[in-house]
Design a protein around this motif. Structure first.
Motif, mmCIF file in Angstrom:
data_model
loop_
_atom_site.group_PDB
_atom_site.id
_atom_site.type_symbol
_atom_site.label_atom_id
_atom_site.label_comp_id
_atom_site.label_asym_id
_atom_site.label_seq_id
_atom_site.Cartn_x
_atom_site.Cartn_y
_atom_site.Cartn_z
ATOM 1 N N ASN A 1 -17.863 2.893 -10.156
ATOM 2 C CA ASN A 1 -18.096 4.295 -9.804
ATOM 3 C C ASN A 1 -19.536 4.526 -9.367
ATOM 4 O O ASN A 1 -19.797 5.226 -8.381
ATOM 5 C CB ASN A 1 -17.752 5.199 -10.987
ATOM 6 C CG ASN A 1 -16.260 5.306 -11.228
ATOM 7 O OD1 ASN A 1 -15.457 5.023 -10.338
ATOM 8 N ND2 ASN A 1 -15.877 5.705 -12.437
ATOM 9 N N LEU B 1 -8.920 4.305 -0.952
ATOM 10 C CA LEU B 1 -9.771 4.406 -2.144
ATOM 11 C C LEU B 1 -8.922 4.397 -3.408
ATOM 12 O O LEU B 1 -9.263 3.735 -4.391
ATOM 13 C CB LEU B 1 -10.626 5.669 -2.072
ATOM 14 C CG LEU B 1 -11.568 5.923 -3.256
ATOM 15 C CD1 LEU B 1 -12.529 4.765 -3.456
ATOM 16 C CD2 LEU B 1 -12.330 7.232 -3.059
ATOM 17 N N VAL B 2 -7.796 5.110 -3.379
ATOM 18 C CA VAL B 2 -6.873 5.095 -4.521
ATOM 19 C C VAL B 2 -6.342 3.678 -4.750
ATOM 20 O O VAL B 2 -6.275 3.202 -5.890
ATOM 21 C CB VAL B 2 -5.711 6.077 -4.280
ATOM 22 C CG1 VAL B 2 -4.683 5.969 -5.402
ATOM 23 C CG2 VAL B 2 -6.223 7.513 -4.172
ATOM 24 N N ASN B 3 -5.977 2.992 -3.662
ATOM 25 C CA ASN B 3 -5.496 1.610 -3.772
ATOM 26 C C ASN B 3 -6.557 0.702 -4.385
ATOM 27 O O ASN B 3 -6.244 -0.193 -5.182
ATOM 28 C CB ASN B 3 -5.111 1.068 -2.399
ATOM 29 C CG ASN B 3 -3.872 1.710 -1.807
ATOM 30 O OD1 ASN B 3 -3.755 1.842 -0.594
ATOM 31 N ND2 ASN B 3 -2.937 2.123 -2.641
ATOM 32 N N TYR C 1 -8.868 1.533 -6.529
ATOM 33 C CA TYR C 1 -8.893 1.786 -7.969
ATOM 34 C C TYR C 1 -7.721 1.097 -8.674
ATOM 35 O O TYR C 1 -7.888 0.514 -9.750
ATOM 36 C CB TYR C 1 -8.846 3.292 -8.240
ATOM 37 C CG TYR C 1 -10.205 3.938 -8.262
ATOM 38 C CD1 TYR C 1 -11.056 3.758 -9.350
ATOM 39 C CD2 TYR C 1 -10.649 4.724 -7.201
ATOM 40 C CE1 TYR C 1 -12.308 4.349 -9.377
ATOM 41 C CE2 TYR C 1 -11.899 5.320 -7.219
ATOM 42 C CZ TYR C 1 -12.726 5.119 -8.308
ATOM 43 O OH TYR C 1 -13.971 5.689 -8.335
ATOM 44 N N GLU C 2 -6.534 1.144 -8.065
ATOM 45 C CA GLU C 2 -5.366 0.516 -8.678
ATOM 46 C C GLU C 2 -5.582 -0.988 -8.863
ATOM 47 O O GLU C 2 -5.223 -1.561 -9.893
ATOM 48 C CB GLU C 2 -4.120 0.769 -7.827
ATOM 49 C CG GLU C 2 -3.616 2.199 -7.886
ATOM 50 C CD GLU C 2 -2.366 2.408 -7.060
ATOM 51 O OE1 GLU C 2 -1.998 1.501 -6.294
ATOM 52 O OE2 GLU C 2 -1.767 3.492 -7.172
ATOM 53 N N TYR D 1 0.817 -1.214 0.000
ATOM 54 C CA TYR D 1 0.000 0.000 0.000
ATOM 55 C C TYR D 1 0.853 1.267 0.000
ATOM 56 O O TYR D 1 0.356 2.347 -0.282
ATOM 57 C CB TYR D 1 -0.921 0.005 1.225
ATOM 58 C CG TYR D 1 -1.803 -1.212 1.317
ATOM 59 C CD1 TYR D 1 -2.910 -1.350 0.482
ATOM 60 C CD2 TYR D 1 -1.508 -2.239 2.207
ATOM 61 C CE1 TYR D 1 -3.717 -2.486 0.553
ATOM 62 C CE2 TYR D 1 -2.309 -3.373 2.286
ATOM 63 C CZ TYR D 1 -3.400 -3.494 1.449
ATOM 64 O OH TYR D 1 -4.188 -4.616 1.523
ATOM 65 N N ASP E 1 -8.630 7.883 2.376
ATOM 66 C CA ASP E 1 -8.539 8.430 1.020
ATOM 67 C C ASP E 1 -7.544 7.633 0.173
ATOM 68 O O ASP E 1 -7.796 7.328 -1.006
ATOM 69 C CB ASP E 1 -8.111 9.899 1.073
ATOM 70 C CG ASP E 1 -9.182 10.797 1.681
ATOM 71 O OD1 ASP E 1 -10.343 10.350 1.772
ATOM 72 O OD2 ASP E 1 -8.841 11.928 2.074
ATOM 73 N N VAL E 2 -6.404 7.293 0.769
ATOM 74 C CA VAL E 2 -5.404 6.520 0.039
ATOM 75 C C VAL E 2 -5.913 5.100 -0.240
ATOM 76 O O VAL E 2 -5.622 4.526 -1.287
ATOM 77 C CB VAL E 2 -4.070 6.472 0.817
ATOM 78 C CG1 VAL E 2 -3.059 5.577 0.114
ATOM 79 C CG2 VAL E 2 -3.492 7.874 0.948
ATOM 80 N N PHE F 1 -11.918 -1.354 -0.901
ATOM 81 C CA PHE F 1 -12.940 -0.308 -0.893
ATOM 82 C C PHE F 1 -13.890 -0.492 0.284
ATOM 83 O O PHE F 1 -14.226 0.476 0.978
ATOM 84 C CB PHE F 1 -13.732 -0.310 -2.205
ATOM 85 C CG PHE F 1 -14.906 0.630 -2.178
ATOM 86 C CD1 PHE F 1 -14.717 1.998 -2.335
ATOM 87 C CD2 PHE F 1 -16.201 0.157 -1.971
ATOM 88 C CE1 PHE F 1 -15.791 2.875 -2.284
ATOM 89 C CE2 PHE F 1 -17.278 1.030 -1.927
ATOM 90 C CZ PHE F 1 -17.076 2.402 -2.083
ATOM 91 N N TYR G 1 0.261 4.974 5.916
ATOM 92 C CA TYR G 1 0.086 3.610 5.399
ATOM 93 C C TYR G 1 -0.085 2.538 6.480
ATOM 94 O O TYR G 1 -0.716 1.515 6.229
ATOM 95 C CB TYR G 1 1.254 3.260 4.487
ATOM 96 C CG TYR G 1 1.272 4.093 3.231
ATOM 97 C CD1 TYR G 1 0.328 3.883 2.228
ATOM 98 C CD2 TYR G 1 2.204 5.104 3.050
ATOM 99 C CE1 TYR G 1 0.324 4.646 1.078
ATOM 100 C CE2 TYR G 1 2.203 5.884 1.897
ATOM 101 C CZ TYR G 1 1.260 5.652 0.916
ATOM 102 O OH TYR G 1 1.242 6.417 -0.232
ATOM 103 N N SER H 1 -5.819 8.286 5.500
ATOM 104 C CA SER H 1 -5.513 6.894 5.159
ATOM 105 C C SER H 1 -6.656 6.276 4.364
ATOM 106 O O SER H 1 -6.425 5.522 3.419
ATOM 107 C CB SER H 1 -5.256 6.079 6.427
ATOM 108 O OG SER H 1 -4.038 6.433 7.022
#
Length: 323
Positions: free
Chosen positions: A133, A110-112, A114-115, A19, A107-108, A70, A27, A105
């Motif tokens: 989405n 959520l980015v993870n 998506y990845e 992460y 927020d990150v 998520f 993290y 954390s």
């Protein structure tokens, strides 16, 4: 196929997933909440749905994990909003660190998510992300509705069902639909996967409401009657408020407005009101109806009967749970 194979694959991928490292305050909370366990039923449903249509189910592992990341992101933020001290028996992230760290954390995370979801075949990517989405937005809509209900006493059954559909059930539906999308299933099949997951999810949440009042404390895993003590707008309370009249209505509202009370006495008294109104039977009927709809959706799937049985058996375990 033994479901344990899917679970082992999910756990192995969880161990491999990175992460980020610096700053550690950003993290470490992600690794912490992901290490707290949970049923992992969402990624499991994705892998089972993929396996319905292809032997190459392993291609869905990382996207399936994206759904789980998520889900845990939403829990991290929900815990802040609910000021919850514990998650799965351990301190919540905002308690162990602080609310600002938990927000960032999350927020990150959520980015993870998506990845991980991006790890699909290019021809499937648009459908996978578009549906995700929409689902992610609906989960937020459901959470906002749940918070709105905290200050309302006129919440209807229909509104409540719509709230739990959005907050909880659409992600179960998406987890199944994701497997179908990755495996290349047709639109009708994906619709049955999605709707089956949503219907099972609504039944699942209604059963959670029921177990909070009528569950065996030794099996339920948390305090029975907690929703009653918190005046939480569950299906049972909403039905009771709609159906109670005369002295029974006065007694129920009396308990709802009391600020000082004996906890055991309140749980016993409100449960007795539910008993008099037949709320348990009404709730069980709704639960069974939604589960029946979900299984009817699964029966429509154009898939190998043996593989479909694996999915329906797992869903029945959710139906029959007592914790």
């Amino acid at each position: 196929m033994n479901p344990a194979v899917f679970i082992e694959a999910i756990q192995a991928e969880l161990q491999r997933t990175k992460y980020g490292q610096y700053p550690p305050e950003l993290y470490d909370p992600i690794r912490y909440i992901m290490s707290l366990g949970g049923k992992r039923m969402r990624p499991l449903l994705t892998l089972m749905a993929t396996y319905l249509f292809t032997d190459d189910w392993k291609q869905a592992i990382r996207p399936a994990l994206g759904v789980e990341v998520f889900h845990n992101f939403t829990l991290m933020h929900d815990d802040i909003m609910d000021q919850a001290p514990l998650r799965r028996g351990q301190p919540t992230v905002h308690e162990r660190w602080n609310a600002n760290i938990a927000i960032l954390s999350g927020d990150v995370m959520l980015v993870n998510a998506y990845e991980l979801l991006l790890d699909v075949a290019p021809d499937k990517l648009k459908a996978v992300m578009s549906r995700f989405n929409r689902t992610a937005a609906e989960v937020c809509e459901g959470q906002q509705m749940d918070m709105n209900f905290e200050t309302r006493w006129d919440v209807t059954e229909a509104e409540y069902i719509d709230m739990i559909r959005l907050k909880t059930s659409v992600l179960l539906g998406y987890a199944l639909e994701l497997g179908g999308l990755i495996a290349g299933a047709d639109a009708e099949t994906n619709r049955h996967l999605y709707e089956g997951g949503v219907n099972i999810g609504i039944g699942f949440q209604l059963k959670d409401d029921l177990l909070d009042v009528y569950g065996d404390p030794a099996k339920f895993g948390k305090q029975v009657g907690g929703d009653i003590l918190a005046n939480k707008k569950t299906f049972l309370l909403i039905e009771a408020l709609e159906k109670a009249t005369g002295p029974l209505n006065d007694e129920l509202n009396g308990w709802l407005t009391k600020t000082e009370f004996d906890k055991a006495e309140k749980v016993q008294a409100v449960t007795a009101i539910y008993d008099q109104l037949g709320i348990r039977q009404i709730t069980e009927q709704r639960i069974n109806a939604y589960f029946a709809r979900g299984f009817a959706n699964f029966d429509q799937l154009k898939a190998d009967p043996t593989r479909r049985l694996l999915l329906t058996q797992f869903a029945r375990q959710l139906v029959e749970r007592e914790s």
